[in-house]
Design an enzyme around this catalytic site. Structure first.
Site, PDB file in Angstrom:
ATOM      1  N   ARG A 194      49.330  89.175  38.342  1.00 45.29           N
ATOM      2  CA  ARG A 194      49.059  89.220  39.775  1.00 45.29           C
ATOM      3  C   ARG A 194      50.204  89.962  40.451  1.00 45.29           C
ATOM      4  O   ARG A 194      51.276  89.408  40.653  1.00 45.29           O
ATOM      5  CB  ARG A 194      48.974  87.771  40.277  1.00 45.29           C
ATOM      6  CG  ARG A 194      48.428  87.613  41.655  1.00 45.29           C
ATOM      7  CD  ARG A 194      48.651  86.193  42.141  1.00 45.29           C
ATOM      8  NE  ARG A 194      50.011  86.019  42.614  1.00 45.29           N
ATOM      9  CZ  ARG A 194      50.778  84.978  42.359  1.00 45.29           C
ATOM     10  NH1 ARG A 194      50.364  83.997  41.603  1.00 45.29           N
ATOM     11  NH2 ARG A 194      51.995  84.899  42.860  1.00 45.29           N
ATOM     12  N   HIS A 237      50.204  85.247  45.736  1.00 44.89           N
ATOM     13  CA  HIS A 237      49.038  84.427  45.372  1.00 44.89           C
ATOM     14  C   HIS A 237      47.967  84.514  46.466  1.00 44.89           C
ATOM     15  O   HIS A 237      46.816  84.831  46.205  1.00 44.89           O
ATOM     16  CB  HIS A 237      49.479  82.980  45.176  1.00 44.89           C
ATOM     17  CG  HIS A 237      48.351  82.016  45.134  1.00 44.89           C
ATOM     18  ND1 HIS A 237      47.513  81.913  44.054  1.00 44.89           N
ATOM     19  CD2 HIS A 237      47.883  81.146  46.064  1.00 44.89           C
ATOM     20  CE1 HIS A 237      46.583  81.001  44.302  1.00 44.89           C
ATOM     21  NE2 HIS A 237      46.785  80.528  45.512  1.00 44.89           N
ATOM     22  N   TYR A 246      59.931  82.706  43.834  1.00 46.84           N
ATOM     23  CA  TYR A 246      59.834  82.131  42.487  1.00 46.84           C
ATOM     24  C   TYR A 246      59.779  83.150  41.344  1.00 46.84           C
ATOM     25  O   TYR A 246      59.834  82.774  40.202  1.00 46.84           O
ATOM     26  CB  TYR A 246      58.640  81.172  42.395  1.00 46.84           C
ATOM     27  CG  TYR A 246      57.308  81.738  42.861  1.00 46.84           C
ATOM     28  CD1 TYR A 246      56.560  82.562  42.024  1.00 46.84           C
ATOM     29  CD2 TYR A 246      56.809  81.439  44.126  1.00 46.84           C
ATOM     30  CE1 TYR A 246      55.339  83.077  42.450  1.00 46.84           C
ATOM     31  CE2 TYR A 246      55.596  81.958  44.557  1.00 46.84           C
ATOM     32  CZ  TYR A 246      54.868  82.775  43.714  1.00 46.84           C
ATOM     33  OH  TYR A 246      53.680  83.283  44.137  1.00 46.84           O
TER      34      TYR A 246
HETATM   35  C1  LIG Z   1      41.380  71.328  42.537  1.00 44.33           C
HETATM   36  C2  LIG Z   1      42.412  72.167  43.263  1.00 44.33           C
HETATM   37  N1  LIG Z   1      43.718  71.878  43.136  1.00 44.33           N
HETATM   38  C3  LIG Z   1      44.658  72.624  43.765  1.00 44.33           C
HETATM   39  C4  LIG Z   1      44.258  73.665  44.563  1.00 44.33           C
HETATM   40  C5  LIG Z   1      45.308  74.527  45.269  1.00 44.33           C
HETATM   41  N2  LIG Z   1      45.361  75.825  44.578  1.00 44.33           N
HETATM   42  C6  LIG Z   1      44.710  76.907  45.062  1.00 44.33           C
HETATM   43  S1  LIG Z   1      44.856  78.218  44.048  1.00 44.33           S
HETATM   44  C7  LIG Z   1      45.857  77.374  42.983  1.00 44.33           C
HETATM   45  C8  LIG Z   1      46.414  78.055  41.746  1.00 44.33           C
HETATM   46  C9  LIG Z   1      45.343  78.654  40.901  1.00 44.33           C
HETATM   47  O1  LIG Z   1      45.918  79.353  39.842  1.00 44.33           O
HETATM   48  P1  LIG Z   1      45.035  80.045  38.760  1.00 44.33           P
HETATM   49  O2  LIG Z   1      43.945  79.132  38.313  1.00 44.33           O
HETATM   50  O3  LIG Z   1      45.944  80.567  37.715  1.00 44.33           O
HETATM   51  O4  LIG Z   1      44.332  81.248  39.550  1.00 44.33           O
HETATM   52  P2  LIG Z   1      45.023  82.461  40.324  1.00 44.33           P
HETATM   53  O5  LIG Z   1      45.200  82.015  41.748  1.00 44.33           O
HETATM   54  O6  LIG Z   1      46.309  82.778  39.669  1.00 44.33           O
HETATM   55  O7  LIG Z   1      44.036  83.572  40.237  1.00 44.33           O
HETATM   56  C10 LIG Z   1      46.032  76.067  43.402  1.00 44.33           C
HETATM   57  C11 LIG Z   1      46.833  75.067  42.686  1.00 44.33           C
HETATM   58  C12 LIG Z   1      42.880  73.928  44.702  1.00 44.33           C
HETATM   59  N3  LIG Z   1      42.412  74.947  45.432  1.00 44.33           N
HETATM   60  N4  LIG Z   1      41.971  73.183  44.024  1.00 44.33           N
END
Ligand SMILES: Cc1ncc(C[n+]2csc(CCOP(=O)(O)OP(=O)(O)O)c2C)c(N)n1
Length: 368
Positions: free
Chosen positions: A258, A262, A271
């Site tokens: 990425r 985020h 970070y």
């Molecule tokens: C069930 C849940 N827990 C926490 C969140 C908060 N949250 C949003 S995106 C994210 C990280 C997601 O990371 P990843 O699955 O690696 O996808 P990326 O954003 O890197 O594409 C989190 C913890 C959420 N949206 N849903």
């Protein structure tokens, strides 16, 4: 012999077809014609340029928070081009390039990120799920769709996207377990972009790689260079064919990165290091693909410029149409009108606060 090594029958492969400079491994080159390759390049370019425009619009206060996809175009496009319209596409919240490919309009994406319900409408009959914000929740929906396809005896397949962070959710484990037991035709595409907001992969899992998790559930797993669109295409194609022919699910781990934040609400400098980002910028999926196409004689500088101009014009027209549509739809106070006959006091107070904010913003705009 009470204690001995168990023989584990499977393993996972790693696949890359273009190296970091876009040099081809000829033995692995997929059979794609020039026109298909150009179409694929155009779609990746559209994903990239639209993303950049979205970031500009967000910084100008013209859309709300959104998650950039920059760097992940190959992982999305290499997978999605394998689907037929009758197949199911189940995205997370970061698959805008793939959504545009499936026919979602850029206007609809703009409306969504401005909070308009109209931005969640999909064309009738479209076999795409809306983006899933609860991390990993879409995995269960994908498995349900796959199970239904199998039950009805169709040859539909389901392509389900998620990030590395989603592999820590219960939904991932339940979904993969069920999918393998019932041999559902689901292809799980994990875009391992190394970070889940500020959580690095090494704090996400202690396994050597994510593809390996497939073996525990009893399905094939493969790791691919996710910035190499040909590798993602080939791995997904194989998995789609297997699923269509009753061979059940596959887990594909796309190693990608990425490049941006985020979401626009987050500051990655807190970070991760700029050196780390620089390494991945060198592996840019678009540059690599363009270098391959150029060497192959499929894309020259003129055609590249022409595609750039076409894509930018397409985006500009979409932004204008979306802003026009939002101006026509846009009475934010309508938000308070359709749930209660008599608005409770806390919502009445919120409505007044919004009314005041809007009036102040309007005054500011008129003052230039
Ligand atoms: C069930 C849940 N827990 C926490 C969140 C908060 N949250 C949003 S995106 C994210 C990280 C997601 O990371 P990843 O699955 O690696 O996808 P990326 O954003 O890197 O594409 C989190 C913890 C959420 N949206 N849903």
């Amino acid at each position: 012999m009470p204690r001995h090594r168990l023989v584990v029958p499977d393993t996972v492969e790693y696949l890359s077809i273009l190296d970091h400079q876009g040099n081809l491994d000829q033995e692995l080159e997929p059979h794609l014609g020039d026109e298909q390759l150009i179409e694929l390049y155009r779609a990746m370019l559209l994903g990239r340029r639209f993303d950049e425009r979205m970031l500009d619009l967000q910084r100008q206060g013209r859309i709300g928070t959104f998650p950039p996809i920059k760097g992940q175009e190959a992982a999305q496009m290499g997978a999605i081009i394998n689907l037929r319209p009758s197949d199911w596409f189940v995205p997370s919240f970061r698959e805008v390039a793939a959504e545009l490919w499936r026919g979602r309009s850029p206007e609809s994406v703009l409306l969504y990120y401005n909070g308009f319900n109209e931005g969640t409408l999909l064309p009738a009959g479209q076999r795409d799920l809306p983006m899933a914000v609860p991390v990993g929740s879409q995995i269960l929906h994908a498995v349900g769709l796959g199970r239904a396809a199998g039950y009805r005896g169709t040859d539909e397949v389901v392509l389900c996207f998620f990030g590395d962070g989603a592999t820590s959710e219960g939904d991932f484990h339940e979904g993969l377990n069920f999918a393998a037991v019932y041999r559902t035709p689901v292809i799980f595409v994990c875009q391992n972009n190394q970070w889940a907001i500020s959580t690095p992969l090494k704090k996400q899992t202690a396994t050597a790689n994510l593809a390996l998790k497939a073996l525990a559930y009893g399905m094939p797993g493969i790791q691919v260079d996710g910035n190499d669109v040909l590798a993602v295409y080939s791995a997904t194609r194989e998995a789609v064919e297997r699923a269509r022919n009753g061979g059940g699910p596959t887990l594909i781990e796309c190693i990608t990165y990425r490049i941006m934040m985020h979401t626009t609400a987050d500051d990655p400098k807190r970070y991760r290091t700029e050196e780390e980002v620089a390494v991945w910028q060198e592996r840019d999926p678009l540059t690599r693909f363009a270098a391959y196409l150029q060497r192959r004689g499929t894309l020259d500088a003129d055609r590249r410029d022409q595609l750039e101009a076409e894509v930018l014009a397409q985006i500009q027209a979409a932004v204008e149409r979306a802003e026009q549509q939002m101006a026509e739809l846009g009475e934010p106070l309508a938000l308070f009108e359709h749930l209660y006959a008599d608005l409770p006091p806390n919502l009445r107070a919120q409505r007044e606060e919004l009314r005041t904010t809007l009036a102040a913003a309007d005054k500011e705009v008129r003052h230039g």
